[in-house]
Scaffold this motif. Structure first.
Motif, PDB file in Angstrom:
ATOM      1  N   THR A   9      16.358   4.687 -12.859  1.00  0.00           N
ATOM      2  CA  THR A   9      17.304   4.977 -13.948  1.00  0.00           C
ATOM      3  C   THR A   9      17.197   3.982 -15.104  1.00  0.00           C
ATOM      4  O   THR A   9      18.058   3.956 -15.979  1.00  0.00           O
ATOM      5  N   ARG A  10      16.159   3.167 -15.121  1.00  0.00           N
ATOM      6  CA  ARG A  10      16.057   2.081 -16.103  1.00  0.00           C
ATOM      7  C   ARG A  10      16.110   2.602 -17.534  1.00  0.00           C
ATOM      8  O   ARG A  10      16.699   1.987 -18.423  1.00  0.00           O
ATOM      9  N   ALA A  11      15.528   3.772 -17.790  1.00  0.00           N
ATOM     10  CA  ALA A  11      15.519   4.325 -19.143  1.00  0.00           C
ATOM     11  C   ALA A  11      16.654   5.333 -19.358  1.00  0.00           C
ATOM     12  O   ALA A  11      16.641   6.092 -20.320  1.00  0.00           O
ATOM     13  N   GLY A  12      17.627   5.359 -18.443  1.00  0.00           N
ATOM     14  CA  GLY A  12      18.715   6.320 -18.539  1.00  0.00           C
ATOM     15  C   GLY A  12      18.500   7.493 -17.596  1.00  0.00           C
ATOM     16  O   GLY A  12      17.444   7.626 -16.976  1.00  0.00           O
ATOM     17  N   THR A  13      19.493   8.346 -17.490  1.00  0.00           N
ATOM     18  CA  THR A  13      19.410   9.465 -16.549  1.00  0.00           C
ATOM     19  C   THR A  13      19.139  10.811 -17.221  1.00  0.00           C
ATOM     20  O   THR A  13      18.875  11.800 -16.540  1.00  0.00           O
ATOM     21  N   ASP A  14      19.182  10.858 -18.526  1.00  0.00           N
ATOM     22  CA  ASP A  14      18.914  12.123 -19.217  1.00  0.00           C
ATOM     23  C   ASP A  14      17.470  12.567 -18.970  1.00  0.00           C
ATOM     24  O   ASP A  14      16.531  11.793 -19.178  1.00  0.00           O
ATOM     25  N   ALA A  72       0.812  -1.209   0.000  1.00  0.00           N
ATOM     26  CA  ALA A  72       0.000   0.000   0.000  1.00  0.00           C
ATOM     27  C   ALA A  72       0.851   1.267   0.000  1.00  0.00           C
ATOM     28  O   ALA A  72       0.429   2.313  -0.483  1.00  0.00           O
ATOM     29  N   ASN A  73       2.067   1.169   0.563  1.00  0.00           N
ATOM     30  CA  ASN A  73       2.909   2.355   0.644  1.00  0.00           C
ATOM     31  C   ASN A  73       3.930   2.412  -0.487  1.00  0.00           C
ATOM     32  O   ASN A  73       4.870   3.197  -0.434  1.00  0.00           O
ATOM     33  N   THR A  74       3.768   1.596  -1.525  1.00  0.00           N
ATOM     34  CA  THR A  74       4.693   1.606  -2.648  1.00  0.00           C
ATOM     35  C   THR A  74       4.219   2.580  -3.722  1.00  0.00           C
ATOM     36  O   THR A  74       3.047   2.612  -4.069  1.00  0.00           O
ATOM     37  N   ILE A  75       5.144   3.391  -4.241  1.00  0.00           N
ATOM     38  CA  ILE A  75       4.825   4.291  -5.342  1.00  0.00           C
ATOM     39  C   ILE A  75       5.702   3.946  -6.537  1.00  0.00           C
ATOM     40  O   ILE A  75       6.779   3.364  -6.390  1.00  0.00           O
ATOM     41  N   ASP A  76       5.237   4.299  -7.731  1.00  0.00           N
ATOM     42  CA  ASP A  76       6.038   4.035  -8.924  1.00  0.00           C
ATOM     43  C   ASP A  76       6.796   5.293  -9.334  1.00  0.00           C
ATOM     44  O   ASP A  76       6.666   6.351  -8.723  1.00  0.00           O
ATOM     45  N   THR A  77       7.600   5.167 -10.364  1.00  0.00           N
ATOM     46  CA  THR A  77       8.447   6.289 -10.775  1.00  0.00           C
ATOM     47  C   THR A  77       7.616   7.465 -11.283  1.00  0.00           C
ATOM     48  O   THR A  77       8.000   8.624 -11.082  1.00  0.00           O
ATOM     49  N   ASP A  78       6.505   7.194 -11.932  1.00  0.00           N
ATOM     50  CA  ASP A  78       5.655   8.285 -12.407  1.00  0.00           C
ATOM     51  C   ASP A  78       5.109   9.112 -11.245  1.00  0.00           C
ATOM     52  O   ASP A  78       5.014  10.339 -11.318  1.00  0.00           O
ATOM     53  N   THR A  79       4.743   8.418 -10.162  1.00  0.00           N
ATOM     54  CA  THR A  79       4.240   9.123  -8.979  1.00  0.00           C
ATOM     55  C   THR A  79       5.326   9.991  -8.372  1.00  0.00           C
ATOM     56  O   THR A  79       5.078  11.157  -8.011  1.00  0.00           O
ATOM     57  N   LEU A  80       6.550   9.462  -8.268  1.00  0.00           N
ATOM     58  CA  LEU A  80       7.634  10.263  -7.707  1.00  0.00           C
ATOM     59  C   LEU A  80       7.914  11.488  -8.581  1.00  0.00           C
ATOM     60  O   LEU A  80       8.158  12.583  -8.069  1.00  0.00           O
ATOM     61  N   ARG A  81       7.845  11.327  -9.879  1.00  0.00           N
ATOM     62  CA  ARG A  81       8.019  12.478 -10.765  1.00  0.00           C
ATOM     63  C   ARG A  81       6.971  13.559 -10.455  1.00  0.00           C
ATOM     64  O   ARG A  81       7.290  14.753 -10.388  1.00  0.00           O
ATOM     65  N   ARG A  82       5.713  13.141 -10.278  1.00  0.00           N
ATOM     66  CA  ARG A  82       4.651  14.114  -9.986  1.00  0.00           C
ATOM     67  C   ARG A  82       4.889  14.779  -8.641  1.00  0.00           C
ATOM     68  O   ARG A  82       4.711  15.990  -8.493  1.00  0.00           O
ATOM     69  N   TRP A  83       5.288  13.996  -7.652  1.00  0.00           N
ATOM     70  CA  TRP A  83       5.507  14.549  -6.325  1.00  0.00           C
ATOM     71  C   TRP A  83       6.666  15.548  -6.331  1.00  0.00           C
ATOM     72  O   TRP A  83       6.633  16.550  -5.614  1.00  0.00           O
ATOM     73  N   LEU A  84       7.702  15.272  -7.109  1.00  0.00           N
ATOM     74  CA  LEU A  84       8.835  16.187  -7.188  1.00  0.00           C
ATOM     75  C   LEU A  84       8.450  17.532  -7.795  1.00  0.00           C
ATOM     76  O   LEU A  84       9.150  18.526  -7.603  1.00  0.00           O
ATOM     77  N   ALA A  85       7.330  17.549  -8.502  1.00  0.00           N
ATOM     78  CA  ALA A  85       6.922  18.770  -9.208  1.00  0.00           C
ATOM     79  C   ALA A  85       5.725  19.480  -8.583  1.00  0.00           C
ATOM     80  O   ALA A  85       5.350  20.558  -9.046  1.00  0.00           O
ATOM     81  N   ASP A  86       5.115  18.904  -7.536  1.00  0.00           N
ATOM     82  CA  ASP A  86       3.833  19.460  -7.077  1.00  0.00           C
ATOM     83  C   ASP A  86       3.950  20.601  -6.072  1.00  0.00           C
ATOM     84  O   ASP A  86       2.957  21.231  -5.720  1.00  0.00           O
ATOM     85  N   GLY A  87       5.148  20.897  -5.579  1.00  0.00           N
ATOM     86  CA  GLY A  87       5.338  22.045  -4.705  1.00  0.00           C
ATOM     87  C   GLY A  87       5.019  21.823  -3.241  1.00  0.00           C
ATOM     88  O   GLY A  87       5.293  22.692  -2.412  1.00  0.00           O
ATOM     89  N   ALA A  88       4.433  20.691  -2.884  1.00  0.00           N
ATOM     90  CA  ALA A  88       4.115  20.409  -1.484  1.00  0.00           C
ATOM     91  C   ALA A  88       5.337  19.817  -0.782  1.00  0.00           C
ATOM     92  O   ALA A  88       6.282  19.363  -1.422  1.00  0.00           O
ATOM     93  N   GLU A  89       5.300  19.845   0.552  1.00  0.00           N
ATOM     94  CA  GLU A  89       6.444  19.311   1.287  1.00  0.00           C
ATOM     95  C   GLU A  89       6.674  17.840   0.944  1.00  0.00           C
ATOM     96  O   GLU A  89       5.730  17.042   0.892  1.00  0.00           O
ATOM     97  N   LEU A  90       7.947  17.498   0.735  1.00  0.00           N
ATOM     98  CA  LEU A  90       8.317  16.150   0.331  1.00  0.00           C
ATOM     99  C   LEU A  90       9.745  15.875   0.781  1.00  0.00           C
ATOM    100  O   LEU A  90      10.640  16.686   0.553  1.00  0.00           O
ATOM    101  N   ALA A  91       9.942  14.728   1.429  1.00  0.00           N
ATOM    102  CA  ALA A  91      11.283  14.265   1.777  1.00  0.00           C
ATOM    103  C   ALA A  91      11.594  13.021   0.967  1.00  0.00           C
ATOM    104  O   ALA A  91      10.748  12.140   0.816  1.00  0.00           O
ATOM    105  N   VAL A  92      12.801  12.964   0.427  1.00  0.00           N
ATOM    106  CA  VAL A  92      13.271  11.773  -0.290  1.00  0.00           C
ATOM    107  C   VAL A  92      14.586  11.358   0.344  1.00  0.00           C
ATOM    108  O   VAL A  92      15.536  12.147   0.403  1.00  0.00           O
ATOM    109  N   LEU A  93      14.632  10.131   0.842  1.00  0.00           N
ATOM    110  CA  LEU A  93      15.831   9.617   1.495  1.00  0.00           C
ATOM    111  C   LEU A  93      16.405   8.458   0.681  1.00  0.00           C
ATOM    112  O   LEU A  93      15.730   7.455   0.454  1.00  0.00           O
ATOM    113  N   ASP A  94      17.635   8.623   0.230  1.00  0.00           N
ATOM    114  CA  ASP A  94      18.358   7.557  -0.449  1.00  0.00           C
ATOM    115  C   ASP A  94      19.034   6.736   0.639  1.00  0.00           C
ATOM    116  O   ASP A  94      19.981   7.201   1.285  1.00  0.00           O
TER     117      ASP A  94
END
Length: 369
Positions: A109-114, A13-35
């Motif tokens: 990074t499956r489709a590259g990093t560009d 239930a708490n898993t997100i896909d890469t498309d979701t992370l892309r949207r979250w990175l762009a939505d302007g709301a508070e977001l933490a990403v920990l590698d």
């Protein structure tokens, strides 16, 4: 298989896909990403430029990096499933808004990093943009060697941390971490005729350091050393090691001279000045994340600091802000002494990277007397 094709019935239930992370990175709301990969694997933080907090440290240190438990937090692993167990542990501890990037970095990074979005602006990209915008003057390692051999009036200022400087620097350089430049400048460079060459290990801190001095209106000729100590070694030149020449104590006369530079670099900047009570009220605000970052040297911080603040040496905060600021959209309070030399430099550049900045000046000397 793309994470976007994972069936709901098989994904946590708490898993997100890469498309979701892309949207979250762009939505302007508070977001933490920990590698959460090991630091030696992450290196300089590419490709996400997110805060690196290795898995074994997350439970003990997450409160420092993500102070509010309700903030959206995404854990990114090496595709090995390490984030799943960690997310469950954090949820049990009350952090119910923690998510896992399915497939981790390999899937990201499956489709590259560009064209991949990043959590923070890479320091290299930011500094090169400043260089191109301002036409920051440059010298090569070979040119610097010629200047030194000819006995030119030239001083090399290394803007890295003291440990980095000690490990290896251009011979004769003076170690002055980036945020300290305006405060220490008059003592390090007493003559307006001296050519200043700003160095680091590569480009980012050298470019920003040189442009800081230029923006502050120093009368000297200022350049940055292209590719820093890396280029010096590529010319088959030896580096000097040890704490051979470091900035010294600051007296009242130096602070007065620094004040003029502070006024110059801050002339076009507008940051709210807040007091200690406001800073603590912001930090306790349940609806917004606030970082209280003391940008003085580690030694000054150890001698005394405001409760709830953390030391974020200014030069490092400029180059690798993501190592400290793990929540996008957070307020950032920069804490300094009344001279404001460090906070002004850091604020001058961080606001250009989209951070919401406020400044808190505190007379630590009086408080400790």
């Amino acid at each position: 298989m793309s994470t976007s094709s994972i069936e709901p019935s098989t994904a946590a239930a708490n898993t997100i896909d890469t498309d979701t992370l892309r949207r979250w990175l762009a939505d302007g709301a508070e977001l933490a990403v920990l590698d959460i990969r090991p630091s030696e694997v992450v290196g300089y933080a590419s490709p996400l430029f997110a805060t690196n907090l290795p898995a074994e440290r997350v439970a003990a240190e997450i409160d420092r990096f993500v102070p509010r438990p309700v903030v959206r937090t995404v854990l990114v692993d090496a595709g090995d499933g390490a984030a799943d167990a960690l997310a469950a542990e954090l949820a049990a501890a009350g952090r119910t808004n923690v998510h896992v990037l399915a497939g981790g970095i390999p899937e990201w990074t499956r489709a590259g990093t560009d064209g991949l979005p990043t959590f923070d602006i890479p320091g290299q990209d930011f500094s090169l943009g400043i260089r191109d915008e301002r036409a920051t003057p440059v010298v090569t390692a070979a040119e610097l060697k010629t200047l030194k051999d000819e006995g030119a009036d030239v001083v090399v200022i290394d803007t890295r941390t003291v440990p980095e400087f000690t490990a290896g620097h251009v011979p004769g350089a003076v170690g002055v971490p980036g945020a300290e430049l305006l405060l220490r400048f008059a003592d390090v460079v007493p003559s307006p005729d001296t050519h200043i060459v700003v160095s680091c290990a590569g480009l980012p801190r050298a470019i920003i350091g040189a442009q800081t001095l230029i923006d502050a209106g120093v009368p000297n000729k200022v350049s940055y050393l292209h590719d820093g100590t890396k280029a010096w070694k590529q010319e088959n030149l030896e580096l000097e090691t040890g704490a051979t020449a470091l900035y010294g104590p600051v007296d009242d006369a130096a602070r007065e001279r620094a004040a003029a530079r502070v006024r110059a670099i801050s002339a076009g900047d507008e940051f709210p000045r807040i007091d200690v009570a406001t800073a603590h009220a912001w930090a306790a605000d349940p609806g917004r994340t606030t970082y209280l970052l003391d940008v003085r040297t580690p030694e000054e911080f150890d001698q005394g600091h405001l409760p709830g603040s953390i030391n974020a040496e200014g030069g490092q905060l400029l180059g690798v802000s993501y190592r400290t600021i793990a929540v996008r959209g957070a307020r950032v309070v920069l804490i300094d002494d009344p001279t404001a030399a460090r906070a002004s430099v850091v604020a001058h550049w961080l606001q250009r990277r989209g951070f919401e900045i406020a400044v808190l000046l505190h007379d630590f000397a009086t408080a400790q007397s």
